[in-house]
Design a protein around this motif. Structure first.
Motif, PDB file in Angstrom:
ATOM      1  N   THR A  19     -15.238  11.393  31.719  1.00 20.18           N
ATOM      2  CA  THR A  19     -14.653  11.142  30.399  1.00 20.18           C
ATOM      3  C   THR A  19     -14.254  12.463  29.760  1.00 20.18           C
ATOM      4  N   THR A 189     -24.823   9.557  31.159  1.00 22.38           N
ATOM      5  CA  THR A 189     -23.825  10.573  30.802  1.00 22.38           C
ATOM      6  C   THR A 189     -24.359  11.982  31.041  1.00 22.38           C
ATOM      7  N   MET A 208     -18.769  13.920  31.841  1.00 23.71           N
ATOM      8  CA  MET A 208     -18.095  14.063  30.542  1.00 23.71           C
ATOM      9  C   MET A 208     -17.814  15.540  30.298  1.00 23.71           C
TER      10      MET A 208
END
Ligand SMILES: *Cc1c(COP(=O)(O)O)cnc(C)c1O
Length: 222
Positions: A19, A189, A208
């Motif tokens: 991300t 994450t 991320m």
């Protein structure tokens, strides 16, 4: 190249599972809107006041990430809307986030920031301190926070091997933390990588990346 082209090139270079947080700190709304208008929705800021001002003026489908160091007395200003707080580095801060989350009836997603850099100025928890937080009774009683991963910042150095060692250490820690079975907790994450080191971070398993200057240009701090 324009903001649009730079953003698109970075997105193309990232694996699907990674991300992109577009770090918009110090940048004016019209420049952030360029990224918004090509479909980008996740923006990162490092000051609560600046993020809150932008939140109020900008479209409400933006996901705002707080990537900087957070003072406890500022949590209340963002509790209503913040999507993810990356820099949680104490139980006291987590307690305040839980309290403010309860007031606005939200569960606030947080990452624990682990200190991986050599420089003293970088904030973050040791692995032992992070484990102590997770194992504490108070954390386990918090119903309005959710720990969804880890965050780290590598040393600012030309030495690629050092940066790689630091990212690899964080990735190993992330894998270890995935084995813990706790309430209010899922390790999904791994926030690591900035403009200068995101490719290495991705190679080391980042999910991320937080990228500012190579999208929006260098920042001016006056
Ligand atoms: C500013 C900042 C970034 C982005 O830095 P760039 O080098 O501009 O990509 C990433 N993470 C944190 C925590 C920051 O404060």
């Amino acid at each position: 190249m324009s903001i649009k082209e730079r953003l698109e090139n970075i997105k193309l270079a990232l694996p699907k599972h990674t991300t992109l947080v577009a770090v918009s700190k110090t940048k004016p709304i019209d420049e952030i809107m360029v990224a918004y208008n090509v479909g980008h929705r996740i923006f990162g800021e490092n000051k609560v006041q600046e993020m809150t001002d932008k939140y109020e003026l900008m479209p409400k489908d933006i996901k705002w990430h707080m990537i900087g160091h957070v003072q406890r007395n500022k949590v209340k200003y963002m509790a209503e809307f913040v999507d993810l707080i990356h820099g949680v580095d104490s139980l006291k801060l987590l307690k305040e986030i839980n309290k403010q989350g309860e007031k606005v009836n939200r569960t606030i997603n947080c990452l624990l920031q682990i200190k991986i850099a050599e420089e003293d100025r970088k904030f973050g928890l040791s692995v032992e301190d992070a484990k102590a937080i997770l194992n504490s009774e108070s954390f386990q009683s918090f119903e309005n926070v959710h720990i969804s991963g880890l965050m780290g910042m590598a040393t600012f150095t030309e030495d690629q091997e050092q940066v790689e060692r630091e990212f690899q250490f964080l990735k190993d820690t992330f894998e270890e933390f995935k084995t813990f079975d706790l309430p209010n907790y899922t390790m999904k994450t791994l926030s690591m990588g900035m403009s200068g080191d995101y490719k290495l971070a991705v190679d080391c398993g980042s999910t991320m990346v937080r990228i500012g200057s190579i999208i929006f240009g260098e920042r001016n701090y006056n």
